[in-house]
Design a protein around this motif. Structure first.
Motif, PDB file in Angstrom:
ATOM      1  N   PRO A 167       0.834  -1.214   0.000  1.00 17.76           N
ATOM      2  CA  PRO A 167       0.000   0.000   0.000  1.00 17.76           C
ATOM      3  C   PRO A 167       0.867   1.260   0.000  1.00 17.76           C
ATOM      4  O   PRO A 167       1.881   1.328   0.689  1.00 17.76           O
ATOM      5  N   LEU A 168       0.458   2.248  -0.773  1.00 15.87           N
ATOM      6  CA  LEU A 168       1.144   3.541  -0.832  1.00 15.87           C
ATOM      7  C   LEU A 168       0.094   4.644  -0.779  1.00 15.87           C
ATOM      8  O   LEU A 168      -0.937   4.560  -1.447  1.00 15.87           O
ATOM      9  N   CYS A 169       0.378   5.683   0.000  1.00 13.90           N
ATOM     10  CA  CYS A 169      -0.562   6.798   0.093  1.00 13.90           C
ATOM     11  C   CYS A 169       0.167   8.046   0.563  1.00 13.90           C
ATOM     12  O   CYS A 169       1.347   8.002   0.924  1.00 13.90           O
ATOM     13  N   SER A 170      -0.522   9.159   0.570  1.00 11.50           N
ATOM     14  CA  SER A 170       0.061  10.416   1.044  1.00 11.50           C
ATOM     15  C   SER A 170       0.077  10.424   2.572  1.00 11.50           C
ATOM     16  O   SER A 170      -0.688   9.691   3.220  1.00 11.50           O
ATOM     17  N   GLY A 235      -6.753   8.749  -1.782  1.00  7.09           N
ATOM     18  CA  GLY A 235      -6.800   7.324  -1.520  1.00  7.09           C
ATOM     19  C   GLY A 235      -5.457   6.615  -1.466  1.00  7.09           C
ATOM     20  O   GLY A 235      -4.401   7.232  -1.312  1.00  7.09           O
ATOM     21  N   VAL A 236      -5.526   5.285  -1.637  1.00  7.18           N
ATOM     22  CA  VAL A 236      -4.379   4.393  -1.485  1.00  7.18           C
ATOM     23  C   VAL A 236      -4.298   3.473  -2.703  1.00  7.18           C
ATOM     24  O   VAL A 236      -5.324   2.988  -3.185  1.00  7.18           O
ATOM     25  N   CYS A 237      -3.100   3.253  -3.173  1.00 12.13           N
ATOM     26  CA  CYS A 237      -2.930   2.281  -4.264  1.00 12.13           C
ATOM     27  C   CYS A 237      -1.908   1.238  -3.838  1.00 12.13           C
ATOM     28  O   CYS A 237      -1.148   1.433  -2.885  1.00 12.13           O
ATOM     29  N   LEU A 238      -1.893   0.122  -4.535  1.00  5.83           N
ATOM     30  CA  LEU A 238      -0.895  -0.913  -4.320  1.00  5.83           C
ATOM     31  C   LEU A 238       0.172  -0.777  -5.394  1.00  5.83           C
ATOM     32  O   LEU A 238      -0.133  -0.733  -6.585  1.00  5.83           O
ATOM     33  N   GLY A 239       1.420  -0.682  -4.969  1.00  5.11           N
ATOM     34  CA  GLY A 239       2.500  -0.497  -5.927  1.00  5.11           C
ATOM     35  C   GLY A 239       3.837  -0.929  -5.351  1.00  5.11           C
ATOM     36  O   GLY A 239       3.907  -1.465  -4.244  1.00  5.11           O
TER      37      GLY A 239
END
Length: 295
Positions: A167-170, A235-239
């Motif tokens: 998960p990656l997010c601000s 939001g959040v993305c997977l990367g």
């Protein structure tokens, strides 16, 4: 008739005699006798049906036809020399052309190119984005950096990184999460950027209900759009943490949970082992690996 004219030594004699304006000086330069020069040129004149030289005082001068042939010979020899240079090893200084995906270029290469320029000021990088793998044996592209695990037996391939999907997010979004409860992600916008939905699989790996039908999900078509969304706080993305390392280092992105999906994101560097730009390829490969190792 023209097949008989393919006599490189004879053409060299014409070029030397025209340049030096002397059969004897041409013979001295080419380490042959003056008689050999005269004989070869007479033979060529007989085949062509025209005079190539005329004597004026002690010097030999080209006729109009001889001038045309001399210019063509010089042009041809220069082309041969350039060709030989291209197939031999080139120096470290010069241009290096790299092809890769849009996401790798924008997330990994472009933010770091200034570092490469400082380390290797004599190498000019040219980055082309493409989903296709160009033929690296043609000389137009030197290095390909590609996503995936498809085999490329015709090239030398090295894995740059094989990173779990996390998960990656601000930082602002991360503050809304429970650091001890990954299921709190379901309260955020979940961003997916592939035909396959990664979020249900990620939740299932953590023994969390994989159903995301009641979640707010944003579907985009590539990782670049997904990263733009999370950088904007949406939001959040997977990367890949390796791929997003520049933004993580700058504090623009965070990885709120350590859990990752495997197999993850694999990128490989490929090149032709017989490339004349081997020195530049080695320098770039070493630099890029050092950069990735620091993240």
């Amino acid at each position: 008739m023209y097949k008989e004219l393919v006599n490189v030594s004879g053409l060299r004699m014409v070029e030397a005699a025209a340049r030096l304006k002397s059969y004897s000086k041409a013979a001295e330069e080419l380490h042959v006798t003056q008689a050999a020069i005269s004989q070869q040129i007479r033979k060529l004149e007989g085949q062509l049906g025209c005079k190539l030289f005329y004597r004026k005082g002690r010097s030999m001068h080209v006729t109009q036809q001889g001038a045309v042939l001399h210019e063509a010979i010089c042009s041809g020899f220069n082309s041969i020399i350039e060709g030989l240079k291209k197939i031999q090893s080139e120096p470290l200084a010069g241009e290096l052309t790299i092809t890769t995906t849009q996401s790798f270029a924008s997330l990994v290469l472009v933010p770091r190119m200034w570092k490469f320029a400082l380390a290797y000021p004599d190498i000019t990088l040219k980055v082309l984005t493409s989903k296709e793998t160009e033929d690296l044996r043609l000389g137009k592209v030197d290095v390909a950096i590609r996503y995936g695990r498809a085999p490329y037996p015709e090239y030398h391939c090295e894995v740059l990184f094989d990173d779990p999907i996390v998960p990656l997010c601000s930082p602002s979004v991360a503050k809304q999460l429970d650091t001890q409860d990954p299921s709190s992600l379901k309260r955020c916008w979940l961003i997916d950027y592939a035909a396959k939905e990664y979020w249900p699989e990620w939740f299932e790996r953590l023994s969390i209900d994989p159903d995301t039908s009641h979640c707010q999900v944003l579907q985009v078509n590539n990782i670049d759009v997904a990263m733009s969304a999370v950088l904007a706080g949406h939001g959040v993305c997977l990367g890949s943490a390796k791929q997003a390392a520049h933004y993580i280092e700058q504090g623009m992105l965070v990885q709120p949970y350590a859990y990752g999906l495997e197999p993850g994101t694999q990128y490989r560097l490929m090149y032709d082992l017989e490339s004349p730009r081997a020195l530049r390829i080695k320098a770039f490969n070493t630099w890029l690996r050092d950069e990735l190792a620091c993240t």
